[in-house]
Every structure is written in structure tokens, then in C-alpha cells.
Enzyme design. Structure first.
Site, mmCIF file in Angstrom:
data_model
loop_
_atom_site.group_PDB
_atom_site.id
_atom_site.type_symbol
_atom_site.label_atom_id
_atom_site.label_comp_id
_atom_site.label_asym_id
_atom_site.label_seq_id
_atom_site.Cartn_x
_atom_site.Cartn_y
_atom_site.Cartn_z
ATOM 1 C CE LYS A 44 -23.344 2.339 16.320
ATOM 2 N NZ LYS A 44 -24.137 3.306 15.596
HETATM 3 N N1 PMP Z 1 -26.301 -2.840 18.244
HETATM 4 C C1 PMP Z 1 -25.572 -2.176 19.153
HETATM 5 C C2 PMP Z 1 -25.022 -2.918 20.325
HETATM 6 C C3 PMP Z 1 -25.340 -0.806 18.997
HETATM 7 O O1 PMP Z 1 -24.608 -0.129 19.904
HETATM 8 C C4 PMP Z 1 -25.913 -0.137 17.883
HETATM 9 C C5 PMP Z 1 -25.727 1.340 17.744
HETATM 10 N N2 PMP Z 1 -26.565 2.103 18.584
HETATM 11 C C6 PMP Z 1 -26.677 -0.866 16.963
HETATM 12 C C7 PMP Z 1 -26.837 -2.231 17.174
HETATM 13 C C8 PMP Z 1 -27.379 -0.245 15.796
HETATM 14 O O2 PMP Z 1 -26.531 0.231 14.790
HETATM 15 P P1 PMP Z 1 -26.893 1.563 14.011
HETATM 16 O O3 PMP Z 1 -26.753 2.700 14.999
HETATM 17 O O4 PMP Z 1 -25.897 1.648 12.916
HETATM 18 O O5 PMP Z 1 -28.300 1.471 13.523
#
Ligand code: PMP
Length: 325
Positions: A44
């Protein structure tokens, strides 16, 4: 001298590592992309800085603005890094099921953290989405980033993460496996990779308690699919604008227990201390191994670092309380 001018310049260009032990009985070559190598220890960081820059370009963020975001923790960290660089105040709303480490980390880097109940509907005024939206209305010169519907999210993965995977595999990638939360990672990477090679398979990892798999297969948004689960970061009770289902070939659901147990195996058997959703992705791979052949090159996204889950996944008492061990 060899240095960068700011910590945010270290975001991206994360390594790709082969798995050797967990994957012994899988025919294909299995590679994991370690997003835990970003400076904020998660994927992120990538969207944190780019969503800030895009908002500045659109005039939504100005000098003295307050950034507000609803997050399972990692996006808050990514945004906080950008906020420090640019001098913005940061407020984060977070459901109470998230790990205490994530809360403490956010506070450590200067964000104000508001904890909200997990078990309420998205439209409920107490939900972390609603609290963030209402704060934006109340606080002057504030901006609710909204990683769910803000398309800068998937654009970042289209422009950066997807091309990195393509180059690192020399175009030989055949499958991408990623957990789906906002859908930004999987959709952005898939948009780029499928443009390069149409038949790359994109497999999304979902949880029990989330609407995604059924929605993808039937087009029905079934509220009966929604219930609380322990896996952090993936699965949803809404359909964010960042998910484009036509780029995703298959959704695989993984239980909380299998995700947690596999997260531990990743540390013990591969030496990779990763987060809860990484275990879910590897468990999903194992469930789908019958579909793979020797010549396949599978890339799996490892979204964050295990240090965020020491009091949960890596804690025997918590694991026993959940009946996971
Ligand atoms: N794994 C974790 C630990 C996350 O924080 C997130 C984001 N919510 C994701 C996977 C999924 O990624 P995305 O939001 O890009 O689908």
C-alpha cells in the site's frame, strides 16, 4: 555518495523469490513478490504516495489539508508516509478486528487512529467507511481518499507493479495470484499483464464471509455471503470501483484457518515472515495446484510483513483461541 533524498523514493522495485519447500508437490515454478520490502512494509506504500499526488493535481489536496482514510491499516501507513513528506495531517478509521500492531504503527508515524466496530453494515453510520465520510464533511479542507473507489489505486499497479512483474519474469509469467481487498492490486496488474499476453491467468483470493466469488460467478450481490472473518486485508462486503471482474479469471475462497496456518508455514519452511493475506494466497495456490503444469511460472503477491501479526497469527494463544492449532 549513494543515497536517496526521502524514504518514499524506496517504494517499489520489490524482489521476486522462488518458493522451495511448501511447493515441493506443485509442478510449476512458484515465485512470490515481496511487497513487504517497501519502506512501510506493505504494497500500500505504492498507492499511498500516488493517491496523494493525483489528489494534489486535481486540487483536492492543498496546503494544510487533512487526509482521511478508511483502511485495514496498510493504506493508512502508505498514506502516512506521503503525508509526512508533504506536511499533511492524517486521520485513519479502522475496524476493531485489525491487529494491534497496525494501530500502534500508525500512531507511531503520527496518524490519528479512530477504531470502529467491525460487525456493522457498510451503510451504518458507525462503519469505518461512514465515519471517514462524515469526518470529511465535518473537517474543513479535508480529503477522504477512498481507496475503494479512487481509481488512482489500480492505476498505480497498472503503471508500476504490473510492469515490474513482467520485466522480472522476462514475460514468462503464466499465472498471477493475488488477494482481493479493494481490487486495486489484482485489477491494475491484470490490466497491464493481459495487455502484454492475453492468456495469462489471473486468480483472485477471497475469504469466506465476502461477496466476491459469488458475485463474479453469478452476478448476484448476496448479503447472505457476508459475515465476519479473521483474515485481514482481503474479501469485501461492498463492490469497490477498483475491481474489474472481467480481468479476473477465477476467485478461490480460503478459510481463516487455512490462511493462518499457511502464513506460519511460510515463515517456518521458507523463511518468509509475511502477513495473514499472504498465507491465504499460498493456501489458495495449494487448492488450485491441479490446474498447473511444469512449464508454468506463477507469481503470488505477498502484500505485507509478518511483524504486523505477532500478537495474532504468530501467537500460540491467539491461534488456539481461534481453534486454528
Ligand atoms: N493484503 C493485505 C494485508 C491488505 O491490507 C490488502 C489491502 N486491503 C490486500 C491484501 C488487498 O489488496 P487490494 O486492496 O489491492 O485488493
Amino acid at each position: 555518495m549513494n543515497y536517496v533524498n526521502h524514504i518514499t523514493e524506496l517504494i517499489g522495485n520489490t524482489p521476486l523469490v522462488k518458493l522451495n519447500n511448501i511447493t515441493k508437490n506443485i509442478k510449476a515454478n512458484i515465485l512470490v513478490k515481496l511487497e513487504s520490502f517497501n519502506p512501510g512494509h506493505s504494497i500500500k506504500d505504492r498507492i499511498g504516495i500516488s493517491m496523494i499526488q493525483d489528489a494534489e493535481k486535481k486540487g483536492l489536496l492543498k496546503k494544510g489539508s487533512v487526509i482521511i482514510e478508511s483502511t485495514s491499516g496498510n493504506t493508512g501507513m502508505g498514506l502516512a508516509l506521503g503525508a509526512i513528506k508533504k506536511g499533511y495531517k492524517m486521520i485513519v478509521t479502522m475496524p476493531d478486528k485489525m491487529s494491534s500492531e497496525k494501530i500502534d504503527i500508525l500512531k507511531a508515524i503520527g496518524a490519528e487512529v479512530i477504531i470502529t466496530p467491525t460487525n456493522v453494515e457498510p451503510e451504518d453510520p458507525r462503519s469505518y467507511y461512514s465515519v471517514a465520510r462524515n469526518l470529511e464533511k465535518k473537517i474543513k479542507n479535508s480529503f477522504y481518499v477512498n481507496q475503494y473507489d479512487n481509481l488512482s489505486n489500480r492505476k498505480t499497479h497498472y503503471e508500476k507493479t504490473g510492469p515490474e512483474i513482467w520485466e522480472q519474469t522476462n514475460g514468462k509469467i503464466t499465472h498471477l495470484i493475488a488477494g482481493v481487498g479493494t481490487g486495486g492490486t489484482i485489477t491494475g496488474c491484470a490490466m497491464f499483464l493481459k495487455k502484454k499476453k492475453k492468456n495469462i491467468k489471473i486468480w483472485g483470493i477471497d475469504t469466506y464471509g465476502s461477496v466476491y466469488k459469488k458475485f463474479h460467478e453469478t452476478g448476484i450481490f448476496d448479503k447472505n455471503e457476508i459475515y465476519s472473518y479473521t483474515t485481514e486485508g482481503i474479501g469485501e462486503d461492498i463492490i469497490p470501483k477498483n475491481v474489474d471482474f472481467k480481468y479476473i479469471d477465477h476467485f478461490e475462497k480460503v478459510t481463516d484457518k487455512n490462511a493462518a496456518v499457511m502464513t506460519r508455514r511460510l515463515a517456518k519452511e521458507e523463511g518468509i515472515l509475511a502477513g495473514n493475506s499472504s498465507g491465504a494466497a499460498i493456501a489458495g495456490l495449494v487448492q488450485l495446484k491441479g490446474k498447473l503444469k511444469e512449464t508454468d511460472n506463477v507469481v503470488i503477491i505477498i502484500p505485507d510483513h509478518g511483524s504486523r501479526y505477532l500478537a495474532k497469527i504468530y501467537n500460540d494463544t491467539w491461534m488456539k483461541t481461534q481453534k486454528f492449532i
